[in-house]
Enzyme design. Structure first.
Site, short mmCIF file in Angstrom:
data_model
loop_
_atom_site.label_atom_id
_atom_site.label_comp_id
_atom_site.label_asym_id
_atom_site.label_seq_id
_atom_site.Cartn_x
_atom_site.Cartn_y
_atom_site.Cartn_z
N TYR A 66 -0.13 -11.92 49.31
CA TYR A 66 0.95 -12.62 48.18
C TYR A 66 0.75 -14.21 48.59
O TYR A 66 0.58 -15.17 48.04
CB TYR A 66 2.19 -12.10 48.05
CG TYR A 66 2.99 -13.04 47.37
CD1 TYR A 66 3.26 -13.15 45.92
CD2 TYR A 66 4.00 -13.68 48.25
CE1 TYR A 66 3.88 -14.16 45.18
CE2 TYR A 66 5.00 -14.63 47.34
CZ TYR A 66 4.92 -14.76 46.09
OH TYR A 66 5.94 -15.34 45.56
N ASP A 111 7.92 -19.97 50.41
CA ASP A 111 8.12 -19.83 51.90
C ASP A 111 7.13 -19.01 52.66
O ASP A 111 6.83 -19.14 53.71
CB ASP A 111 9.59 -19.18 52.42
CG ASP A 111 10.08 -18.12 51.77
OD1 ASP A 111 9.31 -17.70 50.73
OD2 ASP A 111 10.74 -17.30 52.28
N LEU A 143 -2.52 -14.63 31.93
CA LEU A 143 -3.50 -15.69 32.96
C LEU A 143 -4.59 -14.88 33.57
O LEU A 143 -5.36 -15.53 34.37
CB LEU A 143 -2.33 -15.98 34.06
CG LEU A 143 -1.42 -16.97 33.54
CD1 LEU A 143 -0.44 -17.35 34.61
CD2 LEU A 143 -1.93 -18.25 33.16
#
Ligand SMILES: NC(=O)c1ccc[n+]([C@@H]2O[C@H](COP(=O)([O-])OP(=O)(O)OC[C@H]3O[C@@H](n4cnc5c(N)ncnc54)[C@H](OP(=O)(O)O)[C@@H]3O)[C@@H](O)[C@H]2O)c1
Length: 289
Positions: free
Chosen positions: A126, A103, A38
Site C-alpha cells: 500500500y 504516512d 480507475l
C-alpha cells in the site's frame, strides 16, 4: 473555482460534501464508481475532459492495507498509474490536482514527527503504491499538491473508530496494539482544512503533511473512543494493550508515523484540531446513529 472530487463514497469525499456549503466560493462536484473506474485506462481522462474543472482532488484510492499485499498489481494500478492519469488529465484541461497520500510512505524508524522532505521508505505494498502515485503525479502535472495524511476516521465508510464501536457490544475486552504511534485525523477536519487552504495556494508543485497534532497509539485511540461513547450511553469495552508482535497482519506497518504539519500551518494559517476533541464529535454522531 470548480473542484472535481474523485472517490465519491470515500471518507474524504463524503466529508468534503458535508463541508462544501461552508465554502461558497468553491463549486464542488463529485465522481465515483461506476462512472469513474480507475482500473480502466482513459476513464479519468474522459471524465475530466468532459467536466473541465479548475482543480481535481483525487480522493479515490485502493486503501486496503493488508489486502494490498496479495493484490499488488491492483493497488499499483489504482494508487500509482491511475493517480498519474488523473493528474495528467487535469493538466490537459489546465487544471491543478491535489493528490492525497499517506504516512505509510515512511518506515516508522523515526522518533520525531516526519517533515515533508524526510526520506521515504514504505514497508508494504500500500505505502509503495501510494509513493508511486506521488511520483507519477509530480511527473504528470507541475500544478499539484501532494497532501499526506494519516489514520483517517469519520462517520463514513470503514475506519478504526467505527470498527471499535461495532465490536464493543459483543466483547468485554478488546486487545489493541499499543506500540504503533500515529496521528488520528478526522476526515471532516481534513476536508475543511483543504477547502479553506485551496483559494490560498500560491505555489503549486509542493508536498504537505496535514494531520492532527500529537501522535497516540491505536490503544489510546480505542480508549478515547470508548470513554466518549460511554459518556453518552454508547457501547464500550475494556482495552487490553498488546504489542504488534502479538497481532500479526499481512502488511507491516510503521511503528511511528507522526506527521509534522508545520509547513501547512505556516503557508495557510491552518492547524487541525487535536484528535482528542474531534474523535468525540465523530463518536457522538456514530452513537446517535
Ligand atoms: N483511511 C486512512 O486511514 C488513510 C490514511 C492516510 C491516507 N489516506 C488516503 O486518503 C485518501 C482518502 O482515503 P479514505 O479513507 O477517505 O478512502 P476510502 O474511504 O477507503 O475510499 C476509497 C475510495 O476509492 C474508491 N476506489 C477504490 N478503487 C477504485 C477504482 N478502481 N476506481 C474508482 N474508485 C475507486 C472507492 O470507491 P467505492 O466506494 O466504489 O469502493 C472509495 O470511494 C486516499 O488517498 C487514502 O490513500 C487514507
Amino acid at each position: 473555482m470548480r473542484v472535481l472530487v474523485t472517490g465519491l463514497q470515500s471518507q474524504l469525499a463524503r466529508s468534503l460534501q458535508e463541508k462544501g456549503p461552508r465554502h461558497p466560493d468553491l463549486q464542488l462536484e463529485f465522481v465515483g464508481r461506476p462512472e469513474l473506474e480507475l482500473t480502466q485506462p482513459g476513464c479519468a481522462a474522459a471524465i475530466i475532459a468532459g467536466r473541465r474543472p479548475d482543480v481535481v482532488i483525487n480522493a479515490a484510492a485502493y486503501t486496503m492495507v493488508d489486502q494490498a499485499e496479495s493484490e499488488p498489481e491492483l493497488a499499483f494500478r489504482i494508487n500509482g498509474d491511475a493517480a498519474g492519469e488523473v493528474a495528467a488529465a487535469a493538466r490537459d484541461v489546465g487544471a491543478k490536482v491535489i493528490q492525497i497520500s499517506t504516512d505509510y510512505v515512511f518506515d516508522g524508524a523515526a522518533n520525531t514527527p516526519y517533515a515533508e522532505d524526510a526520506a521515504t521508505a514504505p514497508l508494504g505494498v500500500y505505502g509503495r503504491s501510494k509513493l508511486a502515485g506521488e511520483e507519477q503525479v509530480r511527473a504528470a502535472n507541475p500544478d499539484h499538491l501532494i497532501v499526506r495524511t494519516s489514520w483517517v476516521y469519520s462517520p463514513f465508510g470503514h475506519n478504526f473508530v467505527k470498527t471499535m464501536l461495532r465490536l464493543a457490544p459483543d466483547r468485554d475486552e478488546l486487545r489493541i496494539v499499543s506500540d504503533q504511534n500515529g496521528c488520528p485525523t478526522s476526515a471532516l477536519d481534513l476536508a475543511d482544512a483543504l477547502l479553506t487552504a485551496l483559494p490560498r495556494v500560491r505555489n503549486w508543485g509542493a508536498t504537505y503533511h496535514l494531520a492532527a497534532p500529537e501522535p497516540c497509539s491505536w490503544a489510546d485511540l480505542a480508549s478515547a473512543v470508548f470513554d466518549a461513547s460511554q459518556t453518552i450511553g454508547g457501547p464500550s469495552a475494556q482495552v487490553i494493550p498488546i504489542t504488534t508482535a502479538e497481532y500479526p497482519t499481512p502488511a507491516k506497518r510503521p511503528m511511528y508515523s507522526a506527521l509534522d504539519s508545520g509547513r501547512f500551518a505556516r503557508d495557510f494559517g491552518i492547524r487541525l484540531p487535536r484528535w482528542e476533541n474531534s474523535v468525540v464529535d465523530v463518536v457522538e454522531r456514530l452513537v446517535a446513529g
